[in-house]
Design a protein around this motif. Structure first.
Motif: not given
Length: 404
Positions: A29-35, A303-304, A322-324, A375-380
């Protein structure tokens, strides 16, 4: 005995913070998907070699990512002719957008500006012309007179302005560029490269989007003279919206062009062609190659959320991860579905946690080649729990480590 046990628990648990979980695939679900309705090619497009152009040097760059799609002699130092004015206009717009000068400020036209030869806006000595009119005279009419007038207005004299041009070139990373004047008038040592001009074009597009539309204007009327923009592609291709032409006997015919189609923008720099029509035709070949075989793909937004993880000794037991920064790639068409992304998350995550704190990393590969390592970071933020809650979690960690 209890004090020794508690001391052991705290000591052992403190050493677990930096362990990482084995690499895990990113949820689809986090990877690019076709429209919806988009046809996804099951087999990658076979990409031929870039076209060979009748030019001294050229480069094709993704304006968003900076990725080079095609190049030849792109680092050869060459005279840029009026492509120099890209730096002059960049500096003037920068002054406007930073509030140091205004568009409606009136500029005194000096004898030096009025006497400039070559391409001209036809300003008159002793008159006053607005900054915005002079800027259009530089970008659309390639006026040497307008360029010198603005250089004198911004920095007091042209030499001081040229110093600013060279300083800015260094700041932007234009490592093989040196300017001797503000116009591109032939001068010994006045040199740049196709690659450096692509860097400058990206800065113009990305740093000053408010004023960038001026580069797409096809005509400018001043002093009862209507002059056309010399970029022929503005009339041939509606997706082309800039940037600048140049020509001297030494430099040949040069063009920096940009075109945007859907989510992809390319910058083409072509130097040293034999005619006005040739520089347009060769640039078209380059842009056509880029859009046929490549595209800009955004994988993640800043922020995703990509995951969540257990938090020990915190007021809450879970933190979102998430991703910074935006992750955007230039990819061969049809290959986005072949990307492989994996997360590496710290096995033990303990409070307190600050927003943006690095807690792992994410990698993206294509055919075994590493494209992204971010990096993967804390979003909160997560605050420490009370004493007894921390004690309980530390005991759990102690026995987890003991029996693992």
């Amino acid at each position: 005995m209890i004090k020794k046990l508690l001391a052991s628990v705290l000591l052992v648990s403190s050493g677990l913070t930096f362990a990482q979980q084995p690499a895990a695939p990113v949820p689809s679900a986090t990877l690019p998907t076709p429209t919806p309705g988009q046809v996804v090619e099951q087999k990658p497009v076979v990409i031929p070699a870039a076209p060979q152009l009748a030019a001294t040097g050229f480069i094709l760059v993704d304006a968003t990512t900076g990725s080079i799609v095609a190049e030849s002699n792109s680092e050869q130092r060459l005279p840029p002719a009026s492509l120099t004015k890209m730096m002059s206009s960049y500096l003037v717009v920068d002054e406007i957008e930073k509030g140091r000068i205004t568009e409606d400020a009136m500029v005194n036209i000096s004898v030096k500006a009025w006497k400039m030869g070559g391409s001209r806006m036809y300003v008159k000595e002793g008159t006053q012309v607005s900054v915005i009119d002079l800027l259009r005279g530089v970008i659309i009419q390639s006026g040497n007179d307008a360029t010198v007038a603005l250089a004198e207005y911004v920095s007091g004299n042209e030499d001081a302005f040229v110093d600013k041009m060279n300083q800015t070139a260094a700041q932007l990373g234009m490592v093989n560029t040196h300017f001797e004047n503000s116009t591109g008038w032939p001068a010994e040592g006045h040199l740049t490269t196709a690659k450096d001009l692509a860097v400058l074009a990206r800065a113009i597009i990305n740093d000053h989007p408010t004023h960038y539309p001026i580069y797409a204007e096809k005509y400018f009327f001043y002093n009862n003279i209507r002059q056309p923009n010399r970029n022929l592609l503005l009339n041939r291709d509606e997706t082309v919206d800039g940037l600048k032409t140049g020509h001297t006997e030494e430099a040949g015919y040069c063009l920096v062009a940009s075109s945007k189609r859907e989510n992809t923008r390319f910058i083409a720099v072509v130097m040293g062609t034999e005619s006005e029509s040739a520089r347009a035709a060769e640039t078209q070949k380059l842009l056509a190659y880029g859009f046929r075989y490549f595209q800009t793909t955004q994988l993640y937004q800043a922020g995703q959320q990509v995951s969540s993880s257990r938090v020990w000794a915190g007021k809450t037991q879970e933190v979102t991860l998430g991703i910074p920064n935006n992750i955007v790639l230039t990819l061969p068409k049809g290959r986005e579905q072949s990307l492989q992304a994996k997360m590496h998350i710290n096995e033990i995550i303990k409070a307190p946690i600050a927003v943006g704190q690095e807690l792992g990393n994410l990698t993206v590969e294509l055919d075994g080649q590493l494209l992204v390592n971010t990096p993967i970071v804390a979003l909160q933020a997560v605050e420490e729990a009370g004493f007894f809650a921390r004690l309980l979690d530390n005991l759990k960690l102690f026995f987890r480590n003991l029996f693992s």
